[in-house]
Design an enzyme around this catalytic site. Structure first.
Site, PDB file in Angstrom:
ATOM      1  N   ARG A 101     -57.638 -42.949 -42.980  1.00 37.80           N
ATOM      2  CA  ARG A 101     -56.314 -43.400 -43.422  1.00 37.80           C
ATOM      3  C   ARG A 101     -56.430 -44.454 -44.521  1.00 37.80           C
ATOM      4  NH1 ARG A 101     -54.773 -42.550 -37.482  1.00 37.80           N
ATOM      5  NH2 ARG A 101     -55.654 -44.609 -37.011  1.00 37.80           N
ATOM      6  N   PHE A 149     -47.947 -34.000 -36.078  1.00 38.96           N
ATOM      7  CA  PHE A 149     -48.648 -34.548 -34.907  1.00 38.96           C
ATOM      8  C   PHE A 149     -48.834 -36.056 -35.108  1.00 38.96           C
ATOM      9  CE2 PHE A 149     -50.233 -30.271 -35.859  1.00 38.96           C
ATOM     10  CZ  PHE A 149     -49.937 -29.586 -34.695  1.00 38.96           C
ATOM     11  N   ASP A 170     -43.489 -35.288 -34.335  1.00 37.62           N
ATOM     12  CA  ASP A 170     -44.266 -35.133 -33.116  1.00 37.62           C
ATOM     13  C   ASP A 170     -43.395 -34.466 -32.064  1.00 37.62           C
ATOM     14  OD1 ASP A 170     -47.096 -36.537 -32.111  1.00 37.62           O
ATOM     15  OD2 ASP A 170     -45.727 -36.073 -30.465  1.00 37.62           O
ATOM     16  N   ALA A 198     -44.684 -28.585 -33.798  1.00 38.72           N
ATOM     17  CA  ALA A 198     -45.297 -28.528 -35.131  1.00 38.72           C
ATOM     18  C   ALA A 198     -45.158 -27.150 -35.769  1.00 38.72           C
ATOM     19  CB  ALA A 198     -46.769 -28.928 -35.042  1.00 38.72           C
ATOM     20  N   ASP A 255     -53.051 -33.448 -38.278  1.00 39.82           N
ATOM     21  CA  ASP A 255     -54.037 -34.097 -37.407  1.00 39.82           C
ATOM     22  C   ASP A 255     -53.698 -33.753 -35.955  1.00 39.82           C
ATOM     23  OD1 ASP A 255     -56.030 -35.678 -36.364  1.00 39.82           O
ATOM     24  OD2 ASP A 255     -55.041 -37.584 -36.772  1.00 39.82           O
ATOM     25  N   CYS A 267     -60.404 -32.577 -34.053  1.00 38.65           N
ATOM     26  CA  CYS A 267     -61.183 -33.432 -33.152  1.00 38.65           C
ATOM     27  C   CYS A 267     -61.863 -32.595 -32.080  1.00 38.65           C
ATOM     28  CB  CYS A 267     -60.300 -34.504 -32.530  1.00 38.65           C
ATOM     29  SG  CYS A 267     -58.920 -33.856 -31.560  1.00 38.65           S
TER      30      CYS A 267
END
Length: 401
Positions: free
Chosen positions: A216, A232, A254, A283, A303, A343
């Site tokens: 970021r 998200f 979100d 989303a 993300d 992730c």
């Protein structure tokens, strides 16, 4: 076997010590010589001496006969017991790195195996520490860990957010409670000169995602004066920082009502209500609606949570990443910027990029990879443990063919 070993011995089969000696910390149940050390004789979380088939000690760890990962090595050799003193020592080593990296006490303090404390995660929010334990061995040490945190940091509060799904694999209960200190007072994360309210009980994971901070930090050159979509968004980490960097308009989206409400509070707290707003929507549905409405953003940030939690989910999960990135590209303005992340440990870095490229070709677009993203240095990667290298992402420019 040496008589100096104070713990019960957990014997490995012939040749099954190689990965441990190469640096890994995990022992799988099928690597244990159950004839010499029957797993049923151990209780979950028992401290053991892990030894090879010749009886030569590798080190001290803990065992859980109910888990596929049946043991984890904590300390090599037999000179140091697994106790509060060892935990204090490991915390001090972890703290020294974070104090070198960051001017303020807001960071991941302990990243499990990479910091020599497998099964333990600690995040620091100023004078508050939020911890998560995922193994029976660390659960047995919870009081010692709490004492060690208090000794090293003297925090106002220590929260335990022990509700991760992985605990079920260790047959551990789910709960969240205050382990030290008094109830009350605000918990905040500070990042990029901004302040974000954090819920140590009701929030995701330990409340904040420090792993994306450095990524970021690099947003400024891509978002100034731009229209930005943050999907998200959780507590608005990406979107609010984009607004602070001078984006002219930011939508933080979100599916969680609690997350959207918290994002709205964070927007107000940081004085960005004139350019950043929080929206609740699924989303995929929202991106499709934006596409149908022909809405366009200069920057789209994706993300998502992990789509691939197990190796067997790879095919379905990788398709979800591709679909998400295709939808993201369809709401990008000409020559727009796509920030995409995963992730999922089981999603290889190249596979994420390949999915973006396939989606781009399907849309008759061309992609330029500008920046490769990874987890921040307060989430250090252990070279012998691929599982610690989980976060990957890209900043890409999307062009007409």
């Amino acid at each position: 076997m040496s008589e100096s070993i104070e713990y019960p011995a957990l014997y490995l089969k012939r040749g099954e010590d190689a990965r441990l000696r190469a640096g890994h910390l995990w022992v799988f149940s099928n690597e244990i010589d159950v004839a010499r050390s029957p797993l049923g004789e151990f209780a979950p979380g028992d401290v053991v001496a892990i030894v090879d088939h010749r009886g030569k000690a590798i080190g001290v760890g803990y065992v859980n006969p109910n888990s596929l990962i049946a043991a984890r090595l904590v300390v090599r050799g037999l000179e140091h017991p697994f106790d509060r003193s060892l935990i204090v020592h490991r915390l001090n080593i972890a703290l020294a790195l974070r104090q070198q990296l960051y001017a303020e006490p807001y960071y991941r303090l302990v990243f499990g195996e990479s910091d020599g404390l497998p099964g333990l995660t600690l995040d620091r929010f100023g004078d508050v520490v939020v911890g998560q334990i995922t193994t029976a061995g660390m659960e047995r040490q919870k009081d010692a860990i709490t004492d060690a945190i208090v000794k090293v940091l003297a925090p106002r509060q220590v929260w335990w957010k022990n509700d991760a799904g992985i605990r079920a694999m260790e047959q551990l209960p789910m709960y969240a409670d205050l382990g030290h200190g008094e109830y009350g007072g605000e918990v905040v994360a500070k990042e990029g000169g901004l302040v974000f309210g954090v819920d140590p009980v009701g929030g995701q994971k330990t409340g904040w995602f420090y792993d994306q901070r450095e990524n970021r930090d690099g947003l400024a050159r891509f978002v100034t004066g731009k229209r930005v979509l943050d999907m998200f968004s959780y507590l608005g980490g990406w979107g609010i920082r984009a607004g602070a960097y001078g984006a002219r308009e930011v939508d933080c989206v979100d599916a969680s009502a609690a997350a959207v409400e918290a994002t709205a509070r964070n927007i107000e707290r940081n004085g960005l209500a004139n350019r950043v707003k929080a929206l609740r929507a699924d989303a995929f549905d929202h991106l499709k609606a934006l596409r149908e409405a022909r809405e366009r953003y200069d920057v789209v940030i994706l993300d998502p949570p992990a789509f691939i939690k197990r190796r067997k989910d790879f095919k379905e999960g990788s398709l979800a990443y591709r679909r998400l990135n295709e939808l993201g590209m369809q709401v990008l303005a000409r020559d727009g910027i796509l920030v995409t992340c995963s992730c999922s440990h089981h999603m290889p870095r190249q596979a994420l990029l390949d999915g973006v490229q396939q989606g781009a070709r399907h849309l008759d677009r061309q992609v330029q990879m500008l920046v490769s993203l990874q987890q921040g240095p307060d989430h250090p990667v252990h070279p012998a443990i691929p599982e610690t290298d989980y976060l990957k992402g890209y900043i890409l420019r999307v062009l007409p063919a």
